[in-house]
Motif scaffolding. Structure first.
Motif, PDB file in Angstrom:
ATOM      1  N   TYR A  24       0.857  -1.180   0.000  1.00  0.00           N
ATOM      2  CA  TYR A  24       0.000   0.000   0.000  1.00  0.00           C
ATOM      3  C   TYR A  24       0.892   1.228   0.000  1.00  0.00           C
ATOM      4  O   TYR A  24       1.775   1.362   0.837  1.00  0.00           O
ATOM      5  N   GLY A  74      -4.011  -0.359  -2.788  1.00  0.00           N
ATOM      6  CA  GLY A  74      -3.287  -1.543  -2.369  1.00  0.00           C
ATOM      7  C   GLY A  74      -3.033  -2.434  -3.574  1.00  0.00           C
ATOM      8  O   GLY A  74      -3.751  -2.367  -4.578  1.00  0.00           O
ATOM      9  N   CYS A 103      -6.498   1.286   3.553  1.00  0.00           N
ATOM     10  CA  CYS A 103      -6.452   1.155   2.095  1.00  0.00           C
ATOM     11  C   CYS A 103      -7.878   1.042   1.553  1.00  0.00           C
ATOM     12  O   CYS A 103      -8.619   0.151   1.961  1.00  0.00           O
TER      13      CYS A 103
END
Length: 153
Positions: free
Chosen positions: A67, A72, A105
């Motif tokens: 990430y 991600g 994320c």
């Protein structure tokens, strides 16, 4: 159903040989990628998101998550062919997704070769969908096999 003998933990340096062998077994090692360098690079960035799955203490699965603050990524999801289709890939992805979620994320991207219909089907079965995008890449550092051979001598 989770296997009681299956555990997931962060990658450790002594795992390298078994991890690379698993990647070879799963046809993830390609000429343009040096697996040793890929591991070295990964342990320098989000090391805790490089996971191995062990069945009876033998490495049978891996996943690299990462990430960078926007998206991600998933790389090197591998499950030994001898234990595929038994939920281990899903368990590895669940753990990787939890780590990414904990890092706030918002979305995961991954790349699959268009010809790999089994892997595409797997990812779709766990909630991924095909984004209408073109994947582009630009190599900044060449990992040529001649250089790899010289280093292993």
């Amino acid at each position: 159903m989770p296997d009681n003998n299956f555990t997931i933990r962060p990658y450790q340096t002594q795992d390298q040989g078994a991890v690379i062998e698993l990647w070879r077994e799963c046809s993830l090692v390609v000429p343009q990628n040096d697996p040793e360098r890929d591991i070295e690079r990964k342990i320098n960035v989000n090391r805790e998101m490089f996971l191995v799955g062990l069945l009876d203490e033998v490495i049978v699965a891996t996943v690299m998550a990462g990430y960078e603050g926007h998206r991600g990524w998933i790389n090197y999801l591998a499950v030994s062919p001898s234990v595929q289709r038994g939920s281990l890939g899903r368990q590895m992805m669940d753990k990787a997704e939890a780590l990414l979620r904990d890092a706030s994320c918002p979305k995961i991207n991954l790349q699959v070769r268009a010809s790999n219909s089994d892997v595409i089907e797997f990812y779709q079965s766990i909630g991924f969908s095909v984004d209408n995008v073109i994947s582009m890449g630009k190599r900044l550092i060449e990992d040529d096999s001649d250089q790899m051979d010289r280093q292993s001598e």
